[in-house]
Scaffold this motif. Structure first.
Motif, PDB file in Angstrom:
ATOM      1  N   GLU A  62      44.017  10.836  41.325  1.00 20.05           N
ATOM      2  CA  GLU A  62      44.233  12.273  41.182  1.00 20.05           C
ATOM      3  C   GLU A  62      43.021  12.963  40.573  1.00 20.05           C
ATOM      4  O   GLU A  62      42.662  14.069  40.971  1.00 20.05           O
ATOM      5  N   CYS A  63      42.380  12.337  39.613  1.00 20.37           N
ATOM      6  CA  CYS A  63      41.229  12.960  38.965  1.00 20.37           C
ATOM      7  C   CYS A  63      39.900  12.595  39.631  1.00 20.37           C
ATOM      8  O   CYS A  63      38.924  13.328  39.468  1.00 20.37           O
ATOM      9  N   HIS A  64      39.867  11.502  40.367  1.00 22.31           N
ATOM     10  CA  HIS A  64      38.593  11.033  40.916  1.00 22.31           C
ATOM     11  C   HIS A  64      38.485  11.224  42.427  1.00 22.31           C
ATOM     12  O   HIS A  64      37.651  10.586  43.064  1.00 22.31           O
ATOM     13  N   THR A  65      39.310  12.115  42.991  1.00 20.18           N
ATOM     14  CA  THR A  65      39.242  12.411  44.420  1.00 20.18           C
ATOM     15  C   THR A  65      39.418  13.908  44.634  1.00 20.18           C
ATOM     16  O   THR A  65      40.369  14.494  44.113  1.00 20.18           O
ATOM     17  N   VAL A  66      38.520  14.514  45.379  1.00 18.52           N
ATOM     18  CA  VAL A  66      38.668  15.924  45.728  1.00 18.52           C
ATOM     19  C   VAL A  66      39.424  16.030  47.036  1.00 18.52           C
ATOM     20  O   VAL A  66      39.457  15.099  47.843  1.00 18.52           O
ATOM     21  N   ARG A  67      40.044  17.178  47.249  1.00 19.73           N
ATOM     22  CA  ARG A  67      40.794  17.400  48.481  1.00 19.73           C
ATOM     23  C   ARG A  67      39.879  17.199  49.695  1.00 19.73           C
ATOM     24  O   ARG A  67      38.806  17.791  49.786  1.00 19.73           O
ATOM     25  N   GLY A  68      40.325  16.343  50.606  1.00 20.69           N
ATOM     26  CA  GLY A  68      39.551  16.073  51.805  1.00 20.69           C
ATOM     27  C   GLY A  68      38.410  15.103  51.600  1.00 20.69           C
ATOM     28  O   GLY A  68      37.704  14.780  52.554  1.00 20.69           O
ATOM     29  N   SER A 259      61.448   8.599  42.441  1.00 23.02           N
ATOM     30  CA  SER A 259      61.593   9.371  43.679  1.00 23.02           C
ATOM     31  C   SER A 259      61.038  10.787  43.593  1.00 23.02           C
ATOM     32  O   SER A 259      60.897  11.461  44.606  1.00 23.02           O
ATOM     33  N   GLY A 260      60.754  11.261  42.372  1.00 24.55           N
ATOM     34  CA  GLY A 260      60.272  12.624  42.209  1.00 24.55           C
ATOM     35  C   GLY A 260      61.363  13.666  42.232  1.00 24.55           C
ATOM     36  O   GLY A 260      61.086  14.869  42.344  1.00 24.55           O
ATOM     37  N   TRP A 261      62.618  13.222  42.087  1.00 28.14           N
ATOM     38  CA  TRP A 261      63.734  14.169  42.185  1.00 28.14           C
ATOM     39  C   TRP A 261      64.943  13.616  41.458  1.00 28.14           C
ATOM     40  O   TRP A 261      65.161  12.395  41.410  1.00 28.14           O
ATOM     41  N   HIS A 262      65.743  14.523  40.869  1.00 26.09           N
ATOM     42  CA  HIS A 262      67.032  14.158  40.304  1.00 26.09           C
ATOM     43  C   HIS A 262      67.963  15.355  40.436  1.00 26.09           C
ATOM     44  O   HIS A 262      67.557  16.491  40.141  1.00 26.09           O
ATOM     45  N   PRO A 263      69.208  15.138  40.868  1.00 29.07           N
ATOM     46  CA  PRO A 263      70.100  16.280  41.128  1.00 29.07           C
ATOM     47  C   PRO A 263      70.413  17.130  39.902  1.00 29.07           C
ATOM     48  O   PRO A 263      70.732  18.317  40.040  1.00 29.07           O
ATOM     49  N   ASP A 264      70.314  16.540  38.712  1.00 27.13           N
ATOM     50  CA  ASP A 264      70.608  17.303  37.497  1.00 27.13           C
ATOM     51  C   ASP A 264      69.362  17.862  36.824  1.00 27.13           C
ATOM     52  O   ASP A 264      69.463  18.471  35.755  1.00 27.13           O
ATOM     53  N   HIS A 265      68.184  17.648  37.438  1.00 26.26           N
ATOM     54  CA  HIS A 265      66.954  18.076  36.790  1.00 26.26           C
ATOM     55  C   HIS A 265      65.952  18.748  37.727  1.00 26.26           C
ATOM     56  O   HIS A 265      65.105  19.518  37.273  1.00 26.26           O
ATOM     57  N   GLY A 266      65.990  18.439  39.009  1.00 28.17           N
ATOM     58  CA  GLY A 266      65.078  19.104  39.932  1.00 28.17           C
ATOM     59  C   GLY A 266      64.004  18.191  40.477  1.00 28.17           C
ATOM     60  O   GLY A 266      64.121  16.960  40.445  1.00 28.17           O
ATOM     61  N   VAL A 275      51.785  12.103  40.169  1.00 31.00           N
ATOM     62  CA  VAL A 275      52.142  11.000  39.281  1.00 31.00           C
ATOM     63  C   VAL A 275      53.288  10.191  39.878  1.00 31.00           C
ATOM     64  O   VAL A 275      53.210   8.964  39.994  1.00 31.00           O
ATOM     65  N   VAL A 276      54.364  10.880  40.275  1.00 36.71           N
ATOM     66  CA  VAL A 276      55.510  10.138  40.806  1.00 36.71           C
ATOM     67  C   VAL A 276      55.193   9.549  42.175  1.00 36.71           C
ATOM     68  O   VAL A 276      55.744   8.506  42.556  1.00 36.71           O
ATOM     69  N   SER A 277      54.289  10.172  42.928  1.00 36.00           N
ATOM     70  CA  SER A 277      53.873   9.587  44.197  1.00 36.00           C
ATOM     71  C   SER A 277      53.192   8.246  43.955  1.00 36.00           C
ATOM     72  O   SER A 277      53.472   7.254  44.639  1.00 36.00           O
ATOM     73  N   ASN A 278      52.327   8.189  42.979  1.00 34.73           N
ATOM     74  CA  ASN A 278      51.670   6.927  42.658  1.00 34.73           C
ATOM     75  C   ASN A 278      52.657   5.901  42.117  1.00 34.73           C
ATOM     76  O   ASN A 278      52.578   4.715  42.442  1.00 34.73           O
ATOM     77  N   LEU A 279      53.595   6.351  41.297  1.00 31.64           N
ATOM     78  CA  LEU A 279      54.567   5.420  40.737  1.00 31.64           C
ATOM     79  C   LEU A 279      55.481   4.832  41.807  1.00 31.64           C
ATOM     80  O   LEU A 279      56.086   3.772  41.600  1.00 31.64           O
ATOM     81  N   SER A 280      55.591   5.499  42.954  1.00 29.83           N
ATOM     82  CA  SER A 280      56.464   4.990  44.017  1.00 29.83           C
ATOM     83  C   SER A 280      55.961   3.674  44.588  1.00 29.83           C
ATOM     84  O   SER A 280      56.704   2.976  45.278  1.00 29.83           O
ATOM     85  N   SER A 281      54.700   3.320  44.319  1.00 29.76           N
ATOM     86  CA  SER A 281      54.131   2.104  44.902  1.00 29.76           C
ATOM     87  C   SER A 281      53.964   0.975  43.900  1.00 29.76           C
ATOM     88  O   SER A 281      53.455  -0.090  44.247  1.00 29.76           O
TER      89      SER A 281
END
Length: 453
Positions: A62-68, A259-266, A275-281
């Motif tokens: 996330e910090c060491h890559t620029v978009r594209g 998963s990056g989501w919870h029904p009681d929290h958003g 962060v959660v995308s990386n944690l998924s792996s």
């Protein structure tokens, strides 16, 4: 010159010499000799795989890559109160990356914030957390990074004013704030709790975003996890100061982090989405350990806090009636939001009940403004929440009216102030973020290596 004058002069000279010697000792670090970039096959495949998981936990891409841009090639602008600092190239390119770094040089950067050439690194690289990382994990990270695709990407010049643009000044900051303590397990806690504490304090560096900072940019040790600012988002408090309508527990945190989501929290948005995308792996056990530790940090809810959470859940389950206290905001809500947020539609089109939204109950409207402006992107291959962004279809006044309405209707907190200015600032920040951030949201830590050691 009298004898007493000579003694005073000599004393001052000695003090100056001692002072210069001490300053030199604090600032100077030796150059670590360059090495030839090691061949990828020189590293054990299992060690590389472990390093990949650790890099994902550390959110390094996330910090060491620029978009594209190429993975880990650096160049991402990091805004600070003192100016803009650009992240470095951590691919094994021999000229512009870390290809000539030995493992010892890499470990020194992680522990002491000093590069191979002996230059002090700015603490936007969170070595104040990485000092907790074990030698074994540093070795795995080194193996992973040294087996990435080399990218020739020269460093961009930081935009910082004098004297902070002089790297020796950073040594003074370290003297004040850098504690080189390794993580010490708590024998009274479970192995899972200790694993979570080790990851949170070290590689995951959660406090770097979720802890407020002092005037010199260091984390306030007396306000750990009390909430912080990052990229025009509010990183919510994770301790007992949380404004979540429903208290978090370990199971909810685990689902959210996984998963990056919870029904009681958003839904996780902004920097937290990556962060959660990386944690998924990463291994399930590591995510669970982080959740267990952070649930303990937030503490057991008081009876009043539990009652507030139960009331929020009851409100979310009861039929909702549109309020007429803000006609403009109510009209926008009914036309743009209610069909997803009030119809109990299943994912991906169903939205969190806004009575449960931390963004609506937060003391700061920035996060809600950011989400409404930019929306929620679908996660490829997953049944995840989606939401269109309204940046092009609502002006700042309409957006402010909607946010004020949501605050009044779905929370028990006092009205926000200055919402229209917040919306205008968020619109500018979203534009900059999309231009400079690290690739599409929810991208894997290294798309070319997701299924490889």
């Amino acid at each position: 010159m009298t004898r007493s004058s000579r003694l005073i002069t000599s004393g001052i000279a000695v003090m100056l010499i001692v002072g210069v010697a001490m300053a030199f000792a604090i600032v100077w670090r030796p150059v670590i000799p360059a090495i030839d970039p090691p061949a990828p096959y020189a590293f054990d495949a299992a060690l590389i795989k472990r390093g990949r998981d650790l890099a994902a936990i550390g959110n390094c891409n996330e910090c060491h890559t620029v978009r594209g841009g190429k993975n880990f090639a650096g160049g991402l602008p990091v805004p600070t109160p003192f100016g803009t600092i650009y992240s470095s190239n951590i691919t094994p390119d021999a000229e512009t990356g870390i290809g000539q770094w030995s493992e010892a040089a890499f470990r020194r950067a992680m522990r002491d914030g000093v590069n191979r050439k002996g230059e002090h690194l700015y603490p936007t690289f969170p070595y104040d957390h990485f000092t907790h990382v074990s030698d074994e994990d540093d070795r795995a990270l080194y193996a992973f990074l040294m087996t990435r695709q080399p990218v020739h990407a020269p460093s961009r010049e930081n935009q910082i004013s004098f004297p902070l643009n002089q790297r020796p000044v950073i040594a003074g900051w370290k003297l004040l704030f850098l504690r080189r303590d390794s993580y010490q397990p708590d024998a009274t806690r479970s192995a899972e709790w200790n694993r979570g504490a080790y990851l949170v304090a070290g590689l995951a560096h959660c406090g770097a975003c979720h802890t407020p900072r002092n005037a010199l940019g260091a984390e306030r040790v007396n306000a750990q996890f009390a909430g912080g600012d990052v990229d025009n988002w509010l990183a919510y408090a994770l301790n007992d100061r949380s404004h979540a309508p429903v208290p978090w527990d370990a199971d909810a945190l685990y689902m959210y982090l996984r998963s990056g989501w919870h029904p009681d929290h958003g839904t996780a948005r902004g920097p937290m989405a990556q962060v959660v995308s990386n944690l998924s792996s990463v291994p399930d056990s590591d995510v669970r350990a982080i959740a267990v530790y952070m649930a303990d940090i937030s503490g057991t809810p008081t009876p009043d806090r539990k009652q507030e959470g139960e009331a929020a859940l009851a409100q979310a389950r009861s039929p909702s009636q549109a309020s007429q206290t803000d006609t403009a905001g109510a009209t926008i809500y009914v036309g743009a939001c209610a069909s997803c947020h009030e119809t109990s539609r299943p994912l991906p089109y169903g939205g969190v009940n806004l009575a449960l939204s931390t963004a609506v109950s937060s003391p700061d409207p920035r996060n809600l403004a950011n989400v409404v402006l930019s929306g929620v992107s679908a996660v490829e291959g997953e049944r995840s929440p989606i939401m269109p962004g309204f940046a092009d279809s609502m002006n700042d006044a309409q957006m402010a009216a909607l946010l004020n309405y949501l605050r009044a209707r779905f929370s028990k907190q006092p009205a926000w102030t200055g919402v229209e200015k917040t919306v205008a600032d968020a619109r500018r920040a979203v534009t900059v973020y999309l231009q400079t951030s690290a690739g599409p949201r929810n991208a894997p830590a290294d798309p070319t290596q997701r299924d490889k050691p």
